[in-house]
Design a protein around this motif. Structure first.
Motif, PDB file in Angstrom:
ATOM      1  N   LYS A  33      43.806  30.772  53.959  1.00  0.00           N
ATOM      2  CA  LYS A  33      44.397  32.073  54.283  1.00  0.00           C
ATOM      3  C   LYS A  33      43.390  33.175  54.603  1.00  0.00           C
ATOM      4  N   GLU A  34      42.321  33.277  53.842  1.00  0.00           N
ATOM      5  CA  GLU A  34      41.362  34.352  54.114  1.00  0.00           C
ATOM      6  C   GLU A  34      40.760  34.202  55.505  1.00  0.00           C
ATOM      7  N   ILE A  35      40.511  32.967  55.887  1.00  0.00           N
ATOM      8  CA  ILE A  35      39.932  32.723  57.210  1.00  0.00           C
ATOM      9  C   ILE A  35      40.983  32.946  58.293  1.00  0.00           C
ATOM     10  N   THR A  36      42.193  32.417  58.081  1.00  0.00           N
ATOM     11  CA  THR A  36      43.221  32.571  59.124  1.00  0.00           C
ATOM     12  C   THR A  36      43.653  34.030  59.271  1.00  0.00           C
ATOM     13  N   ASP A  37      43.638  34.781  58.182  1.00  0.00           N
ATOM     14  CA  ASP A  37      43.937  36.217  58.291  1.00  0.00           C
ATOM     15  C   ASP A  37      42.888  36.924  59.148  1.00  0.00           C
ATOM     16  N   THR A  38      41.634  36.504  59.013  1.00  0.00           N
ATOM     17  CA  THR A  38      40.555  37.083  59.819  1.00  0.00           C
ATOM     18  C   THR A  38      40.727  36.707  61.290  1.00  0.00           C
ATOM     19  N   LEU A  39      41.118  35.477  61.550  1.00  0.00           N
ATOM     20  CA  LEU A  39      41.400  35.059  62.928  1.00  0.00           C
ATOM     21  C   LEU A  39      42.556  35.878  63.504  1.00  0.00           C
ATOM     22  N   CYS A  40      43.591  36.056  62.699  1.00  0.00           N
ATOM     23  CA  CYS A  40      44.765  36.810  63.148  1.00  0.00           C
ATOM     24  C   CYS A  40      44.408  38.267  63.440  1.00  0.00           C
ATOM     25  N   LYS A  41      43.597  38.865  62.579  1.00  0.00           N
ATOM     26  CA  LYS A  41      43.182  40.248  62.824  1.00  0.00           C
ATOM     27  C   LYS A  41      42.407  40.349  64.133  1.00  0.00           C
ATOM     28  N   GLY A  42      41.541  39.381  64.396  1.00  0.00           N
ATOM     29  CA  GLY A  42      40.800  39.375  65.656  1.00  0.00           C
ATOM     30  C   GLY A  42      41.733  39.295  66.854  1.00  0.00           C
ATOM     31  N   ALA A  43      42.736  38.430  66.765  1.00  0.00           N
ATOM     32  CA  ALA A  43      43.701  38.293  67.857  1.00  0.00           C
ATOM     33  C   ALA A  43      44.519  39.571  68.018  1.00  0.00           C
ATOM     34  N   TYR A  44      45.033  40.070  66.917  1.00  0.00           N
ATOM     35  CA  TYR A  44      45.867  41.277  66.935  1.00  0.00           C
ATOM     36  C   TYR A  44      45.107  42.467  67.522  1.00  0.00           C
ATOM     37  N   ASP A  45      43.905  42.697  67.047  1.00  0.00           N
ATOM     38  CA  ASP A  45      43.105  43.828  67.524  1.00  0.00           C
ATOM     39  C   ASP A  45      42.776  43.685  69.014  1.00  0.00           C
ATOM     40  N   THR A  46      42.524  42.466  69.460  1.00  0.00           N
ATOM     41  CA  THR A  46      42.228  42.229  70.879  1.00  0.00           C
ATOM     42  C   THR A  46      43.448  42.524  71.740  1.00  0.00           C
ATOM     43  N   LEU A  47      44.615  42.109  71.283  1.00  0.00           N
ATOM     44  CA  LEU A  47      45.839  42.407  72.038  1.00  0.00           C
ATOM     45  C   LEU A  47      46.055  43.919  72.138  1.00  0.00           C
ATOM     46  N   LEU A  48      45.879  44.621  71.023  1.00  0.00           N
ATOM     47  CA  LEU A  48      46.025  46.078  71.044  1.00  0.00           C
ATOM     48  C   LEU A  48      44.999  46.723  71.969  1.00  0.00           C
ATOM     49  N   GLN A  49      43.777  46.257  71.916  1.00  0.00           N
ATOM     50  CA  GLN A  49      42.690  46.807  72.740  1.00  0.00           C
ATOM     51  C   GLN A  49      43.024  46.723  74.230  1.00  0.00           C
ATOM     52  N   HIS A  50      43.784  45.711  74.606  1.00  0.00           N
ATOM     53  CA  HIS A  50      44.109  45.526  76.022  1.00  0.00           C
ATOM     54  C   HIS A  50      45.506  46.018  76.397  1.00  0.00           C
ATOM     55  N   GLY A  51      46.144  46.765  75.496  1.00  0.00           N
ATOM     56  CA  GLY A  51      47.379  47.446  75.864  1.00  0.00           C
ATOM     57  C   GLY A  51      48.666  46.922  75.279  1.00  0.00           C
ATOM     58  N   ALA A  52      48.614  45.886  74.457  1.00  0.00           N
ATOM     59  CA  ALA A  52      49.845  45.413  73.817  1.00  0.00           C
ATOM     60  C   ALA A  52      50.332  46.461  72.823  1.00  0.00           C
ATOM     61  N   LYS A  53      51.632  46.566  72.694  1.00  0.00           N
ATOM     62  CA  LYS A  53      52.214  47.500  71.730  1.00  0.00           C
ATOM     63  C   LYS A  53      52.420  46.778  70.405  1.00  0.00           C
ATOM     64  N   PRO A  54      52.112  47.447  69.296  1.00  0.00           N
ATOM     65  CA  PRO A  54      52.261  46.797  67.983  1.00  0.00           C
ATOM     66  C   PRO A  54      53.650  46.201  67.755  1.00  0.00           C
ATOM     67  N   GLU A  55      54.665  46.893  68.250  1.00  0.00           N
ATOM     68  CA  GLU A  55      56.028  46.397  68.044  1.00  0.00           C
ATOM     69  C   GLU A  55      56.341  45.159  68.892  1.00  0.00           C
ATOM     70  N   ASN A  56      55.444  44.800  69.804  1.00  0.00           N
ATOM     71  CA  ASN A  56      55.623  43.614  70.642  1.00  0.00           C
ATOM     72  C   ASN A  56      54.755  42.440  70.205  1.00  0.00           C
ATOM     73  N   ILE A  57      54.186  42.546  69.002  1.00  0.00           N
ATOM     74  CA  ILE A  57      53.376  41.461  68.458  1.00  0.00           C
ATOM     75  C   ILE A  57      54.058  40.979  67.180  1.00  0.00           C
ATOM     76  N   TYR A  58      54.503  39.741  67.192  1.00  0.00           N
ATOM     77  CA  TYR A  58      55.238  39.162  66.070  1.00  0.00           C
ATOM     78  C   TYR A  58      54.373  38.119  65.387  1.00  0.00           C
ATOM     79  N   ARG A  59      54.263  38.234  64.070  1.00  0.00           N
ATOM     80  CA  ARG A  59      53.492  37.258  63.304  1.00  0.00           C
ATOM     81  C   ARG A  59      54.423  36.458  62.405  1.00  0.00           C
ATOM     82  N   ASN A  60      54.339  35.148  62.531  1.00  0.00           N
ATOM     83  CA  ASN A  60      55.045  34.239  61.640  1.00  0.00           C
ATOM     84  C   ASN A  60      54.004  33.370  60.954  1.00  0.00           C
TER      85      ASN A  60
END
Length: 160
Positions: A33-60
């Motif tokens: 989990k600690e590693i996958t959370d770090t991977l997820c944060k990297g993905a999430y932040d990259t999507l936001l950096q390129h214009g994705a809206k937070p409400e359009n990013i779903y995490r399961n």
């Protein structure tokens, strides 16, 4: 290319499509989990950096990497989701379980993408030990989550 020869967080950001209206599904394994959370944060932040809206990013989340395939399918079957990013970590152990898991996940994610005709991104870190996993989750080799998000964005150039 082996990640020892490339920084996973480096990518060409030229000609990226507008993703402000796109919806992203992240399916993240809880095992390591600690590693996958770090991977997820990297993905999430990259999507936001390129214009994705937070409400359009779903995490399961799913229990482990083997379950990424079904989790990806649940997301991909939704007409609302434009691209799925699967993130997990498999660390080699004393048995050959890692071979079976990695093969199953690679085949499964490929099949999900083909079945639903949308990008399903393979963000699985496969290493010999925990340190190598951390090296690929923001360590000396960059963050595989960043690479997965950049790949997802680039693949949207192919989607109508």
């Amino acid at each position: 290319m082996a990640s020892a020869l490339k920084n996973l967080s480096s990518y060409n950001s030229d000609n990226l499509p507008d993703i402000s209206g796109k919806k992203f599904g992240l399916v993240v394994a809880e095992w390591n989990k600690e590693i996958t959370d770090t991977l997820c944060k990297g993905a999430y932040d990259t999507l936001l950096q390129h214009g994705a809206k937070p409400e359009n990013i779903y995490r399961n989340t799913v229990p482990g990497s083997f379950e990424l395939t079904l989790g990806a399918q649940f997301l991909a079957q939704s007409n609302e989701i434009d691209v799925v990013i699967a993130l997990g970590v498999v660390i080699k152990g004393e048995t050959k379980h890692d071979d079976y898991i990695c093969h199953a996940v690679a085949q499964g994610l490929t099949q999900v993408g083909l079945k639903f005709n949308k990008p399903v991104i393979f963000g699985l870190v496969t290493t010999n030990d925990e340190q190598q996993a951390w090296d690929r989750a923001g360590g000396k080799h960059g963050n595989k989550g960043v690479e997965a998000a950049a790949t997802a964005i680039q693949m949207l150039n192919w989607v109508n």
